[in-house]
Every structure is written in structure tokens, then in C-alpha cells.
Scaffold this motif. Structure first.
Motif, short mmCIF file in Angstrom:
data_model
loop_
_atom_site.label_atom_id
_atom_site.label_comp_id
_atom_site.label_asym_id
_atom_site.label_seq_id
_atom_site.Cartn_x
_atom_site.Cartn_y
_atom_site.Cartn_z
N ILE A 1 25.17 6.13 6.41
CA ILE A 1 23.76 5.86 7.28
C ILE A 1 23.54 6.93 7.39
CG2 ILE A 1 22.85 5.19 9.64
CD1 ILE A 1 25.48 3.37 9.68
N SER A 2 23.64 8.22 7.28
CA SER A 2 23.43 9.32 7.85
C SER A 2 22.73 9.99 6.19
CB SER A 2 24.06 10.28 7.93
OG SER A 2 24.71 10.00 9.42
N VAL A 3 22.94 9.30 5.37
CA VAL A 3 22.88 9.94 3.85
C VAL A 3 20.75 9.47 3.11
CG1 VAL A 3 22.80 9.73 1.77
CG2 VAL A 3 24.51 11.07 2.97
N ILE A 4 21.36 7.83 4.00
CA ILE A 4 20.21 7.16 3.41
C ILE A 4 19.23 6.95 4.32
CG2 ILE A 4 19.07 4.77 3.99
CD1 ILE A 4 22.26 3.83 3.53
N ASN A 5 19.19 7.88 5.51
CA ASN A 5 18.73 7.57 6.80
C ASN A 5 17.47 9.20 6.18
OD1 ASN A 5 17.34 6.05 9.12
ND2 ASN A 5 19.74 5.91 8.87
N VAL A 6 18.41 10.18 5.57
CA VAL A 6 17.67 11.38 5.31
C VAL A 6 16.75 10.80 3.97
CG1 VAL A 6 18.63 13.27 3.28
CG2 VAL A 6 19.80 13.45 5.82
N ILE A 7 17.45 10.39 2.97
CA ILE A 7 16.46 9.40 2.19
C ILE A 7 15.49 8.93 2.61
CG2 ILE A 7 16.27 8.05 -0.18
CD1 ILE A 7 20.10 8.11 -0.16
N ILE A 8 15.36 7.45 3.48
CA ILE A 8 14.16 7.30 4.60
C ILE A 8 12.94 8.08 4.78
CG2 ILE A 8 13.55 5.99 5.65
CD1 ILE A 8 16.59 4.16 6.38
N SER A 9 13.80 10.08 5.27
CA SER A 9 12.88 10.64 5.67
C SER A 9 12.37 11.32 4.78
CB SER A 9 13.12 11.65 7.02
OG SER A 9 14.36 10.72 7.82
N GLY A 10 12.67 11.48 3.99
CA GLY A 10 12.29 12.49 2.44
C GLY A 10 11.43 11.58 1.59
N PHE A 11 11.06 10.32 1.97
CA PHE A 11 10.42 9.84 0.83
C PHE A 11 8.05 9.09 2.21
CE2 PHE A 11 13.77 8.68 -2.05
CZ PHE A 11 12.78 8.32 -3.08
N GLY A 12 8.90 9.80 3.52
CA GLY A 12 7.66 9.54 4.46
C GLY A 12 7.36 8.06 5.33
N GLN B 1 0.39 -1.37 -0.12
CA GLN B 1 -0.17 -0.24 -0.14
C GLN B 1 1.45 1.36 -0.38
OE1 GLN B 1 -3.56 0.25 0.24
NE2 GLN B 1 -3.51 -2.10 0.11
N HIS B 2 2.08 1.12 0.71
CA HIS B 2 2.86 1.68 0.21
C HIS B 2 3.79 2.63 -1.01
CE1 HIS B 2 6.69 4.73 1.69
NE2 HIS B 2 5.85 4.93 2.95
N GLN B 3 3.71 3.64 -1.52
CA GLN B 3 3.91 3.96 -2.72
C GLN B 3 5.41 3.95 -3.02
OE1 GLN B 3 3.16 8.19 -3.48
NE2 GLN B 3 4.05 7.78 -5.35
N PHE B 4 6.38 3.73 -2.57
CA PHE B 4 7.57 3.46 -2.44
C PHE B 4 8.09 2.04 -1.56
CE2 PHE B 4 7.46 7.86 -2.68
CZ PHE B 4 7.17 7.61 -4.10
N TYR B 5 6.79 1.15 -1.47
CA TYR B 5 7.26 -0.23 -0.56
C TYR B 5 9.03 -0.51 -0.68
CZ TYR B 5 6.96 -4.49 1.75
OH TYR B 5 7.22 -6.07 2.16
N LYS B 6 8.57 -0.70 -1.74
CA LYS B 6 10.18 -1.28 -2.11
C LYS B 6 11.90 -0.73 -2.22
CE LYS B 6 8.77 -5.00 -5.32
NZ LYS B 6 8.48 -5.81 -6.73
N LEU B 7 11.80 0.06 -2.72
CA LEU B 7 13.28 1.21 -2.35
C LEU B 7 12.96 1.21 -0.49
CD1 LEU B 7 14.46 3.03 -3.14
CD2 LEU B 7 13.27 5.30 -3.06
N MET B 8 11.55 1.77 -0.06
CA MET B 8 11.65 1.75 1.42
C MET B 8 12.09 0.51 2.57
SD MET B 8 10.93 4.85 2.33
CE MET B 8 11.33 5.19 4.02
N LEU B 9 11.87 -0.32 1.70
CA LEU B 9 12.08 -1.47 2.83
C LEU B 9 14.31 -1.98 2.52
CD1 LEU B 9 11.11 -3.77 3.93
CD2 LEU B 9 10.52 -5.04 1.94
N ILE B 10 14.36 -1.56 0.89
CA ILE B 10 15.75 -2.18 0.81
C ILE B 10 16.62 -0.79 1.80
CG2 ILE B 10 17.16 -1.46 -0.89
CD1 ILE B 10 15.15 -2.96 -3.26
N MET B 11 16.26 0.81 1.84
CA MET B 11 16.71 1.83 2.38
C MET B 11 16.74 1.02 4.32
SD MET B 11 17.83 3.44 0.07
CE MET B 11 17.70 5.06 0.16
#
Length: 144
Positions: free
Chosen positions: A114-125, A58-68
Motif C-alpha cells: 500500500i505504501s509503495v502504491i501511494n508513493v507512485i500515486i503521489s509521483g503521478f501528481g 483530462q488527466h494524463q494518467f487517468y486509467k493508471l491513477m484509477l487502477i492504483m
């Protein structure tokens, strides 16, 4: 004049106290503090992973978020292992100093990633919700 002499004597006294500081003890405390921050981030990522797995496709970026999120957790575990290794080194020994510098540089690079990855995670909501979906929300999302 006596005040100047007293001030200078105190300055020299403080200088000798600073030189007597154990660098190995300082490095160990610093490593422990960094480890505690890593545990806090690991806890946040575990919560994000739980949320994304509950929401599923249901999450728009499910696979990306799961990987990140998974990559962030794996890198954090690697940093934790490196903290244990660097914490066991005695930087007062010449042999351990070179290894400590190399491991410290590796940790720094991984923490930056790790910091860059977590900024991206935050950006995808990642949106947190402590309440279950209502029946209307489940029907709107076509959930059983």
C-alpha cells in the motif's frame, strides 16, 4: 551508599512492573492505532479517487491513477478486516500466538505494498482543488 541501594531497589521495582504489563492489551492498543492510521490513508485515497473521477480523461494518467487508487483502497479494506481478526485473538493463549504472528506478517507485507502504491500515486501528481473551474479554464479544457 543508601542512594545506590535505593536506585537498585527502584530499578528492580520498575523491572517487575514491566514484566506485569499485559502483552495482549498492548497488542490491542497497537492494532487500534494502526487502524486509525489506515482510516486516515483511506480518507486521503477516497479524496484522490473523487478528484480523478471528476477530472476524468483530462488527466494524463487517468486509467493508471484509477487502477492504483482503487487497488490501494481495496488493500486497505483487506488490512482493516485483518486488523479486526488479529484484534480478536488473545496472544496469551499458545494457539492464538501462531495465528497472530502469521496475520501480523501478512498485514506488514500488505501495508508495505500500500505504501509503495501511494508513493507512485503521489509521483503521478494528484492536484487538489477546492474551487470549480472558471469558464475560461473549461473552454481551454474543452469542457461543457
Amino acid at each position: 551508599m543508601a542512594q545506590i541501594a535505593t536506585s537498585m531497589a527502584n530499578a528492580f521495582s520498575n523491572e517487575s512492573e514491566m514484566k506485569a504489563m499485559d502483552a495482549n492489551r498492548y497488542a490491542t492498543k497497537k492494532t487500534i492505532a494502526q487502524g486509525m492510521l489506515d482510516i486516515a490513508l483511506l480518507t486521503a485515497n477516497a479524496s484522490q479517487l473523487k478528484y480523478i473521477l471528476q477530472v476524468g480523461d483530462q488527466h494524463q494518467f487517468y486509467k493508471l491513477m484509477l487502477i492504483m487508487i482503487s487497488l490501494s483502497i481495496i488493500l486497505q479494506l483487506l488490512v482493516g478486516i485483518l486488523f479486526v481478526v488479529i484484534g480478536s485473538l488473545n496472544i496469551n493463549r499458545q494457539k492464538d500466538q501462531a495465528a497472530a504472528v502469521i496475520i501480523n506478517d501478512i498485514i506488514l507485507v500488505i501495508i508495505f505494498v500500500i505504501s509503495v502504491i501511494n508513493v507512485i500515486i503521489s509521483g503521478f501528481g494528484i492536484e487538489y482543488s477546492s474551487r470549480p473551474l472558471t469558464l475560461l479554464e473549461q473552454q481551454a479544457n474543452n469542457l461543457p
